[in-house]
Design an enzyme around this catalytic site. Structure first.
Site, short mmCIF file in Angstrom:
data_model
loop_
_atom_site.label_atom_id
_atom_site.label_comp_id
_atom_site.label_asym_id
_atom_site.label_seq_id
_atom_site.Cartn_x
_atom_site.Cartn_y
_atom_site.Cartn_z
N SER A 135 -50.50 -86.82 -8.01
CA SER A 135 -51.16 -87.59 -9.06
C SER A 135 -52.47 -88.16 -8.56
CB SER A 135 -50.24 -88.74 -9.51
OG SER A 135 -50.91 -89.62 -10.39
N TYR A 148 -44.44 -95.85 -7.82
CA TYR A 148 -44.88 -94.55 -8.32
C TYR A 148 -46.07 -94.02 -7.52
CZ TYR A 148 -46.65 -90.95 -11.47
OH TYR A 148 -47.09 -89.76 -11.98
#
Length: 255
Positions: A135, A148
């Protein structure tokens, strides 16, 4: 020996885009679509045809992953593509998420990626590709999605290091680092916490990111970063102190 693409998190969103693209590959005999929700997997199979083989696996459960590993050993396919896409996110403060939810996020985002990779590598040959979905969040620490972003940093580092190790075998490993995409992951990640991510600047469509990711993998790139916003964030993470970037992130999110 049948040639397959193995895609986790394949029942919707980004994973489904990879299914859509790779089903058109003439060299692939089957697409193995892996996800937890069997009902959604059946819809994917109905939409894209019998080339899609579905497997309901809870990727937060190591026993289920190892059982799926036995299926791979029995079938002995030539895995041309492994796409570790399954992911889990909660955007909130540390005290708005439970210990089990926190550990589950680490298990799905990190442990499952490693397990699926190690189970697949013995069945990969020269010209095979591993795409691990990291990401834009992996480029710096991000308050209010601290777990995350940390898990995605692990995926990026793991992928780039593994690429060096398997390069001599003719296998490529690509860390896919998208920014915000219109997928259900973000809908599930927003839990109505008092402090949460609410600015999704640079949102893009998953099919564009998936196309570039496959193209970059075939070019033997160890990273794939789509879009001006994500590329700018990547460059900024290299030249600016992380505490500055965290302050900018906090301002962007209105904290």
């Amino acid at each position: 020996m049948k040639k397959i693409a193995l895609i986790t998190g394949a029942s919707s969103g980004f994973g489904k885009e990879f299914v859509k693209l790779l089903r058109k590959e003439a060299e692939l005999d089957e697409i193995w679509a892996v996800a937890r929700d069997k009902r959604k997997l059946k819809k994917v199979q109905k939409q894209f045809g019998d080339k899609i083989q579905i497997f309901s696996v809870d990727l937060s459960n190591l026993d289920e992953i190892m059982s799926f590993g036995e299926v791979i050993k029995q079938e002995k396919p030539n895995i041309k593509y492994l796409i570790n896409n399954a992911g889990y996110a909660k955007f909130c403060s540390y005290d708005n998420i439970s210990v089990p939810e926190s550990i589950n996020m680490i298990d799905v985002n990190c442990s499952a990626v490693v397990a699926m990779t190690l189970l697949s590598l013995p069945f990969m040959r020269r010209g095979s590709h591993i795409l691990n979905v990291s990401s834009l969040a992996s480029f710096q620490p991000l308050p209010y999605q601290n777990i995350y972003s940390s898990t995605k940093t692990f995926v990026r580092h793991y992928s780039r290091a593994l690429q060096v190790e398997v390069k001599q075998k003719g296998i490529t490993v690509t860390a896919v680092c998208p920014g915000w995409m219109r997928t259900a992951l973000y809908d599930r990640a927003k839990i109505g916490a008092p402090k949460t991510v609410n600015n999704f600047f640079g949102m893009t469509e998953p099919h564009r990111v998936a196309k570039k990711a496959l193209r970059d993998a075939r070019r033997n790139h160890d990273m794939s970063v789509y879009g001006i916003y994500a590329k700018t964030a990547h460059v900024a993470s290299k030249v600016l102190p992380q505490r500055w970037i965290m302050k900018m992130w906090m301002m962007q999110q209105g904290f």
